[in-house]
Motif scaffolding. Structure first.
Motif, PDB file in Angstrom:
ATOM      1  N   LEU A  50      35.294  45.006  39.646  1.00 25.78           N
ATOM      2  CA  LEU A  50      35.158  44.235  40.878  1.00 25.78           C
ATOM      3  C   LEU A  50      36.456  43.497  41.188  1.00 25.78           C
ATOM      4  N   GLY A  51      36.884  43.533  42.455  1.00 22.01           N
ATOM      5  CA  GLY A  51      38.054  42.784  42.891  1.00 22.01           C
ATOM      6  C   GLY A  51      39.353  43.545  42.892  1.00 22.01           C
ATOM      7  N   ARG A  52      39.338  44.812  42.533  1.00 25.02           N
ATOM      8  CA  ARG A  52      40.598  45.548  42.434  1.00 25.02           C
ATOM      9  C   ARG A  52      41.160  45.950  43.796  1.00 25.02           C
ATOM     10  N   GLY A  53      40.348  45.833  44.847  1.00 21.40           N
ATOM     11  CA  GLY A  53      40.806  46.292  46.163  1.00 21.40           C
ATOM     12  C   GLY A  53      41.563  45.251  46.953  1.00 21.40           C
ATOM     13  N   THR A  54      41.866  44.093  46.342  1.00 20.61           N
ATOM     14  CA  THR A  54      42.603  43.049  47.055  1.00 20.61           C
ATOM     15  C   THR A  54      43.687  42.495  46.146  1.00 20.61           C
ATOM     16  N   SER A  55      44.292  41.370  46.528  1.00 24.19           N
ATOM     17  CA  SER A  55      45.349  40.793  45.707  1.00 24.19           C
ATOM     18  C   SER A  55      44.805  40.380  44.348  1.00 24.19           C
ATOM     19  N   THR A  56      45.709  40.266  43.370  1.00 23.18           N
ATOM     20  CA  THR A  56      45.275  39.940  42.012  1.00 23.18           C
ATOM     21  C   THR A  56      44.542  38.608  41.954  1.00 23.18           C
ATOM     22  N   HIS A  57      45.107  37.573  42.603  1.00 23.41           N
ATOM     23  CA  HIS A  57      44.483  36.247  42.553  1.00 23.41           C
ATOM     24  C   HIS A  57      43.098  36.253  43.191  1.00 23.41           C
ATOM     25  N   ILE A  98      37.172  36.388  42.770  1.00 24.80           N
ATOM     26  CA  ILE A  98      35.886  36.981  43.163  1.00 24.80           C
ATOM     27  C   ILE A  98      35.132  37.484  41.932  1.00 24.80           C
ATOM     28  N   ALA A  99      35.842  38.133  41.021  1.00 25.64           N
ATOM     29  CA  ALA A  99      35.205  38.649  39.812  1.00 25.64           C
ATOM     30  C   ALA A  99      34.638  37.503  38.969  1.00 25.64           C
ATOM     31  N   LEU A 100      35.410  36.432  38.818  1.00 25.38           N
ATOM     32  CA  LEU A 100      34.948  35.277  38.042  1.00 25.38           C
ATOM     33  C   LEU A 100      33.712  34.643  38.666  1.00 25.38           C
ATOM     34  N   ALA A 101      33.764  34.423  39.959  1.00 24.87           N
ATOM     35  CA  ALA A 101      32.639  33.771  40.643  1.00 24.87           C
ATOM     36  C   ALA A 101      31.380  34.629  40.563  1.00 24.87           C
ATOM     37  N   LEU A 142      30.645  36.950  38.229  1.00 23.55           N
ATOM     38  CA  LEU A 142      30.156  36.970  36.853  1.00 23.55           C
ATOM     39  C   LEU A 142      29.439  35.664  36.501  1.00 23.55           C
ATOM     40  N   GLU A 143      30.011  34.540  36.901  1.00 20.59           N
ATOM     41  CA  GLU A 143      29.394  33.255  36.610  1.00 20.59           C
ATOM     42  C   GLU A 143      28.049  33.108  37.324  1.00 20.59           C
ATOM     43  N   HIS A 144      27.952  33.650  38.536  1.00 20.40           N
ATOM     44  CA  HIS A 144      26.670  33.611  39.264  1.00 20.40           C
ATOM     45  C   HIS A 144      25.615  34.412  38.516  1.00 20.40           C
ATOM     46  N   LEU A 145      25.982  35.594  38.019  1.00 23.82           N
ATOM     47  CA  LEU A 145      25.027  36.421  37.287  1.00 23.82           C
ATOM     48  C   LEU A 145      24.633  35.769  35.961  1.00 23.82           C
ATOM     49  N   LEU A 146      25.583  35.061  35.335  1.00 22.74           N
ATOM     50  CA  LEU A 146      25.318  34.423  34.051  1.00 22.74           C
ATOM     51  C   LEU A 146      24.411  33.201  34.183  1.00 22.74           C
ATOM     52  N   HIS A 147      24.709  32.354  35.165  1.00 20.50           N
ATOM     53  CA  HIS A 147      24.067  31.045  35.237  1.00 20.50           C
ATOM     54  C   HIS A 147      22.966  30.935  36.297  1.00 20.50           C
ATOM     55  N   GLN A 193      37.829  36.237  29.323  1.00 27.83           N
ATOM     56  CA  GLN A 193      37.862  34.980  28.580  1.00 27.83           C
ATOM     57  C   GLN A 193      36.657  34.092  28.859  1.00 27.83           C
ATOM     58  N   VAL A 194      35.848  34.459  29.861  1.00 24.02           N
ATOM     59  CA  VAL A 194      34.640  33.690  30.150  1.00 24.02           C
ATOM     60  C   VAL A 194      33.733  33.663  28.918  1.00 24.02           C
ATOM     61  N   ALA A 195      33.818  34.698  28.101  1.00 27.31           N
ATOM     62  CA  ALA A 195      32.969  34.771  26.905  1.00 27.31           C
ATOM     63  C   ALA A 195      33.271  33.646  25.925  1.00 27.31           C
ATOM     64  N   THR A 196      34.495  33.132  25.934  1.00 27.08           N
ATOM     65  CA  THR A 196      34.857  32.066  24.990  1.00 27.08           C
ATOM     66  C   THR A 196      34.179  30.746  25.331  1.00 27.08           C
ATOM     67  N   VAL A 197      33.842  30.544  26.605  1.00 22.86           N
ATOM     68  CA  VAL A 197      33.172  29.299  27.008  1.00 22.86           C
ATOM     69  C   VAL A 197      31.666  29.498  27.183  1.00 22.86           C
ATOM     70  N   ASN A 198      31.212  30.746  27.103  1.00 23.42           N
ATOM     71  CA  ASN A 198      29.773  31.031  27.194  1.00 23.42           C
ATOM     72  C   ASN A 198      29.361  31.981  26.062  1.00 23.42           C
ATOM     73  N   PRO A 199      29.655  31.636  24.816  1.00 19.91           N
ATOM     74  CA  PRO A 199      29.400  32.568  23.707  1.00 19.91           C
ATOM     75  C   PRO A 199      27.924  32.876  23.477  1.00 19.91           C
ATOM     76  N   SER A 200      27.038  31.998  23.929  1.00 22.65           N
ATOM     77  CA  SER A 200      25.614  32.219  23.681  1.00 22.65           C
ATOM     78  C   SER A 200      24.998  33.231  24.639  1.00 22.65           C
ATOM     79  N   VAL A 201      25.650  33.468  25.784  1.00 23.88           N
ATOM     80  CA  VAL A 201      25.067  34.373  26.784  1.00 23.88           C
ATOM     81  C   VAL A 201      25.972  35.539  27.137  1.00 23.88           C
TER      82      VAL A 201
END
Length: 260
Positions: A59-66, A71-74, A76-81, A98-106
């Motif tokens: 997700l997000g590869r069709g636009t600028s890196t930032h 978009i990918a972070l937001a 993923l976090e929506h699906l997680l929380h 790296q999101v896994a390092t702050v959400n290791p339980s899920v």
């Protein structure tokens, strides 16, 4: 009824399987590849429940890196929380992994295992040459891959060797440029700390108006620290040593000058 490429699998019953994979456009509707990607992702986020299986690829590869990373972070976090559903989220963005390092339980991160000849060491890569051979094992290993292997995939696709080697040189240049910018930001931050420490030490000396014998002793030692501080030269070649010396002086000030 789907084929599962595993010796065994233990899964709960899902109410839907929602996927966002591949790349396609819809020119008849005036839809770009990225717009199609966003619409499909939007439909998934609206309809997924906690009992859904969601699979999202790159997700997000069709636009600028930032923007893509954001978009990918937001998402993923929506699906997680918010949705809290079973999700397979494929990405090449290290920041997303790296999101896994702050959400290791899920959440857990995995990458595809590979075999690399012993001659293809990191030093070999630093010489701006693509590794001669890479065998992907199609087996997941927990963690995050240290680097991307796009050049190896290009070689596997039989792209001309001259193009692969040229791409390796370009990749080395880009990586060096990114590392230089990181070092410049780190240096600028340390210089900011240096300036703040200078103000802190000298303001401490200026506000002392009535002190006891013990405080006078501390003040004398603080003056000695100031002299050492002024000897720190951040323009010297060994800037790392200067920063280390500064940090030790900061700790010393807190110890001998509690009234500052």
């Amino acid at each position: 009824g789907s084929f599962v490429p595993a010796k065994f699998a233990k899964l709960h019953v899902v109410d839907s399987v929602l996927t966002r994979m591949g790349a396609s456009d819809n020119l008849q509707r005036g839809m770009s590849t990225f717009m199609e990607e966003m619409e499909e992702t939007s439909a998934i986020l609206r309809s997924a429940t906690s009992r859904s299986l969601v699979i999202i690829d790159e997700l997000g590869r069709g636009t600028s890196t930032h923007d893509g990373v954001a978009i990918a972070l937001a998402t993923l976090e929506h699906l997680l929380h918010s949705t809290r559903c079973f999700t397979l989220f494929v990405t090449h963005y290290p920041r997303v992994a790296q999101v896994a390092t702050v959400n290791p339980s899920v959440m857990k991160s995995f990458y595809m295992a590979f075999h690399q000849p012993l001659t293809d060491t990191k030093e070999h890569v630093k010489q701006e040459e693509a590794p001669t051979k890479m065998t992907f094992l199609y087996k997941l290993v927990q963690g995050v891959s240290e680097r991307s292997f796009g050049l190896n995939v290009a070689r596997m696709a039989t792209m001309p060797e001259s193009v692969v080697q040229r791409a390796a040189v370009k990749a080395g240049d880009l990586e060096a440029s990114v590392n230089d910018r990181k070092e410049q930001r780190r240096t600028a931050q340390h210089f900011g700390d240096l300036h703040s420490f200078d103000r802190c030490v000298h303001s401490s000396l200026g506000i002392v108006t009535s002190i006891s014998v013990q405080e006078m002793d501390a003040l004398c030692r603080l003056n000695a620290v100031v002299e050492k501080f002024e000897a720190v030269s951040p323009v010297e070649a060994d800037i790392q040593a200067s920063f280390a010396q500064l940090e030790s002086l900061q700790k010393l000030v807190k110890t001998i000058c509690p009234f500052s």
